[in-house]
Design a protein around this motif. Sequence first.
Motif, PDB file in Angstrom:
ATOM      1  N   VAL A  41       0.846  -1.202   0.000  1.00 33.51           N
ATOM      2  CA  VAL A  41       0.000   0.000   0.000  1.00 33.51           C
ATOM      3  C   VAL A  41       0.881   1.251   0.000  1.00 33.51           C
ATOM      4  CG1 VAL A  41      -1.655   1.337   1.354  1.00 33.51           C
ATOM      5  CG2 VAL A  41      -1.993  -1.103   1.056  1.00 33.51           C
ATOM      6  N   ARG A  42       1.924   1.254   0.823  1.00 31.96           N
ATOM      7  CA  ARG A  42       2.817   2.426   0.893  1.00 31.96           C
ATOM      8  C   ARG A  42       3.554   2.639  -0.420  1.00 31.96           C
ATOM      9  NH1 ARG A  42       8.209   2.061   4.161  1.00 31.96           N
ATOM     10  NH2 ARG A  42       8.787   1.173   2.160  1.00 31.96           N
ATOM     11  N   ASP A  43       4.000   1.542  -1.044  1.00 33.37           N
ATOM     12  CA  ASP A  43       4.777   1.612  -2.279  1.00 33.37           C
ATOM     13  C   ASP A  43       3.927   1.094  -3.440  1.00 33.37           C
ATOM     14  OD1 ASP A  43       6.768   2.229  -0.459  1.00 33.37           O
ATOM     15  OD2 ASP A  43       7.841   0.340  -0.679  1.00 33.37           O
ATOM     16  N   PRO A  44       3.149   1.948  -4.098  1.00 37.56           N
ATOM     17  CA  PRO A  44       2.289   1.463  -5.181  1.00 37.56           C
ATOM     18  C   PRO A  44       3.054   1.072  -6.443  1.00 37.56           C
ATOM     19  CG  PRO A  44       2.100   3.838  -4.966  1.00 37.56           C
ATOM     20  CD  PRO A  44       2.967   3.364  -3.833  1.00 37.56           C
ATOM     21  N   HIS A  45       4.350   1.425  -6.498  1.00 35.67           N
ATOM     22  CA  HIS A  45       5.182   1.093  -7.651  1.00 35.67           C
ATOM     23  C   HIS A  45       6.632   1.005  -7.188  1.00 35.67           C
ATOM     24  CE1 HIS A  45       6.326   5.314  -7.540  1.00 35.67           C
ATOM     25  NE2 HIS A  45       5.040   5.612  -7.524  1.00 35.67           N
ATOM     26  N   CYS A  46       7.514   0.600  -8.095  1.00 35.76           N
ATOM     27  CA  CYS A  46       8.950   0.519  -7.792  1.00 35.76           C
ATOM     28  C   CYS A  46       9.427   1.861  -7.248  1.00 35.76           C
ATOM     29  CB  CYS A  46       9.722   0.167  -9.063  1.00 35.76           C
ATOM     30  SG  CYS A  46      11.528   0.225  -8.888  1.00 35.76           S
ATOM     31  N   ARG A  47      10.269   1.837  -6.235  1.00 31.71           N
ATOM     32  CA  ARG A  47      10.708   3.059  -5.562  1.00 31.71           C
ATOM     33  C   ARG A  47      11.904   3.735  -6.209  1.00 31.71           C
ATOM     34  NH1 ARG A  47       8.986   4.064  -0.537  1.00 31.71           N
ATOM     35  NH2 ARG A  47       9.713   6.142  -1.096  1.00 31.71           N
ATOM     36  N   PHE A  48      12.391   3.231  -7.338  1.00 38.40           N
ATOM     37  CA  PHE A  48      13.436   3.952  -8.053  1.00 38.40           C
ATOM     38  C   PHE A  48      12.785   5.163  -8.717  1.00 38.40           C
ATOM     39  CE2 PHE A  48      16.352   4.948 -11.491  1.00 38.40           C
ATOM     40  CZ  PHE A  48      17.578   4.850 -10.857  1.00 38.40           C
ATOM     41  N   CYS A  58       6.915  -6.342  -8.334  1.00 38.93           N
ATOM     42  CA  CYS A  58       8.206  -5.969  -7.763  1.00 38.93           C
ATOM     43  C   CYS A  58       8.641  -6.937  -6.669  1.00 38.93           C
ATOM     44  CB  CYS A  58       8.132  -4.559  -7.152  1.00 38.93           C
ATOM     45  SG  CYS A  58       7.911  -3.245  -8.356  1.00 38.93           S
ATOM     46  N   ASP A  59       9.928  -6.875  -6.340  1.00 41.91           N
ATOM     47  CA  ASP A  59      10.476  -7.580  -5.187  1.00 41.91           C
ATOM     48  C   ASP A  59      10.384  -6.652  -3.986  1.00 41.91           C
ATOM     49  OD1 ASP A  59      11.326  -9.585  -6.977  1.00 41.91           O
ATOM     50  OD2 ASP A  59      13.301  -8.651  -7.214  1.00 41.91           O
ATOM     51  N   ILE A  60      10.233  -7.208  -2.806  1.00 43.89           N
ATOM     52  CA  ILE A  60      10.358  -6.426  -1.579  1.00 43.89           C
ATOM     53  C   ILE A  60      11.807  -6.604  -1.130  1.00 43.89           C
ATOM     54  CG2 ILE A  60       9.584  -6.102   0.789  1.00 43.89           C
ATOM     55  CD1 ILE A  60       7.451  -5.371  -1.227  1.00 43.89           C
ATOM     56  N   ASP A  61      12.538  -5.492  -1.058  1.00 43.08           N
ATOM     57  CA  ASP A  61      13.977  -5.536  -0.842  1.00 43.08           C
ATOM     58  C   ASP A  61      14.385  -4.880   0.467  1.00 43.08           C
ATOM     59  OD1 ASP A  61      16.791  -5.829  -1.694  1.00 43.08           O
ATOM     60  OD2 ASP A  61      16.734  -3.647  -1.854  1.00 43.08           O
ATOM     61  N   HIS A  62      15.378  -5.462   1.123  1.00 46.23           N
ATOM     62  CA  HIS A  62      15.996  -4.856   2.303  1.00 46.23           C
ATOM     63  C   HIS A  62      16.931  -3.744   1.833  1.00 46.23           C
ATOM     64  CE1 HIS A  62      14.772  -8.628   4.233  1.00 46.23           C
ATOM     65  NE2 HIS A  62      14.936  -7.999   5.392  1.00 46.23           N
ATOM     66  N   CYS A  78      11.467  -1.921   0.893  1.00 40.21           N
ATOM     67  CA  CYS A  78      10.726  -1.176  -0.128  1.00 40.21           C
ATOM     68  C   CYS A  78      10.545  -2.074  -1.348  1.00 40.21           C
ATOM     69  CB  CYS A  78      11.436   0.118  -0.500  1.00 40.21           C
ATOM     70  SG  CYS A  78      12.983  -0.107  -1.389  1.00 40.21           S
ATOM     71  N   ALA A  79       9.628  -1.662  -2.216  1.00 37.98           N
ATOM     72  CA  ALA A  79       9.361  -2.395  -3.446  1.00 37.98           C
ATOM     73  C   ALA A  79      10.320  -1.905  -4.533  1.00 37.98           C
ATOM     74  CB  ALA A  79       7.919  -2.171  -3.888  1.00 37.98           C
ATOM     75  N   LEU A  80      11.020  -2.853  -5.161  1.00 38.29           N
ATOM     76  CA  LEU A  80      11.891  -2.543  -6.288  1.00 38.29           C
ATOM     77  C   LEU A  80      11.625  -3.543  -7.399  1.00 38.29           C
ATOM     78  CD1 LEU A  80      15.370  -1.940  -4.568  1.00 38.29           C
ATOM     79  CD2 LEU A  80      13.742  -0.227  -5.356  1.00 38.29           C
ATOM     80  N   CYS A  81      11.506  -3.041  -8.637  1.00 35.12           N
ATOM     81  CA  CYS A  81      11.371  -3.958  -9.762  1.00 35.12           C
ATOM     82  C   CYS A  81      12.680  -4.739  -9.891  1.00 35.12           C
ATOM     83  CB  CYS A  81      11.037  -3.204 -11.049  1.00 35.12           C
ATOM     84  SG  CYS A  81      12.373  -2.179 -11.687  1.00 35.12           S
ATOM     85  N   ARG A  82      12.655  -5.821 -10.602  1.00 29.82           N
ATOM     86  CA  ARG A  82      13.838  -6.679 -10.696  1.00 29.82           C
ATOM     87  C   ARG A  82      15.038  -5.908 -11.249  1.00 29.82           C
ATOM     88  NH1 ARG A  82      13.924 -12.193 -10.215  1.00 29.82           N
ATOM     89  NH2 ARG A  82      12.383 -11.554  -8.680  1.00 29.82           N
ATOM     90  N   ARG A  83      14.799  -5.033 -12.219  1.00 27.57           N
ATOM     91  CA  ARG A  83      15.893  -4.258 -12.818  1.00 27.57           C
ATOM     92  C   ARG A  83      16.582  -3.368 -11.776  1.00 27.57           C
ATOM     93  NH1 ARG A  83      15.153   0.471 -17.270  1.00 27.57           N
ATOM     94  NH2 ARG A  83      17.358   0.907 -17.561  1.00 27.57           N
ATOM     95  N   HIS A  84      15.783  -2.647 -10.979  1.00 26.69           N
ATOM     96  CA  HIS A  84      16.367  -1.730 -10.007  1.00 26.69           C
ATOM     97  C   HIS A  84      16.858  -2.452  -8.748  1.00 26.69           C
ATOM     98  CE1 HIS A  84      14.069   1.202 -12.549  1.00 26.69           C
ATOM     99  NE2 HIS A  84      15.340   1.545 -12.669  1.00 26.69           N
ATOM    100  N   HIS A  85      16.284  -3.599  -8.459  1.00 21.92           N
ATOM    101  CA  HIS A  85      16.793  -4.442  -7.369  1.00 21.92           C
ATOM    102  C   HIS A  85      18.217  -4.896  -7.723  1.00 21.92           C
ATOM    103  CE1 HIS A  85      15.754  -8.006  -4.465  1.00 21.92           C
ATOM    104  NE2 HIS A  85      16.894  -7.420  -4.146  1.00 21.92           N
TER     105      HIS A  85
END
Length: 133
Positions: A41-48, A58-62, A78-85
């Motif tokens: 809910v907090r991260d509706p999309h990748c945080r990059f 997206c992945d949920i990343d530490h 936070c949520a990061l798409c695979r590319r930005h993860h």
Amino acid sequence: ARILAKSVPGWERVLADPITGGVLAVDRYTRSADLTRHLRVRDPHCRFPGCRMPTHRCDIDHGQDFALGGATDHRNLCALCRRHHTLKGETPWRVKHHPGGVIEWISPGGLHYTDTPPPVTIGFVPDLEDAPF
């Protein structure tokens, strides 16, 4: 209680929101369903900055790796798409988490980019499981 406590392999501390009861942090790598729901809910999309990949893809990343002492809580995930993860983990890009879910990205050239989550008063997360009928 002693008999039950003796038979478990370990204890886990769980931090819950005092108002909603939702789980905000756990002392393990795997996050709870409540914490995942909160992050989605907090991260509706990748945080990059500029990336709009929907959070359910997206992945949920530490932010700070769990193996290096990073907590499994809403302040370090936070949520990061695979590319930005992959970009975060395999290149000199760095990430800093700030209060309120604000994330600061630092490029290899030293430029700073800030991503602030949108204000959420009520959030809905799609149920990705199959319907029971």
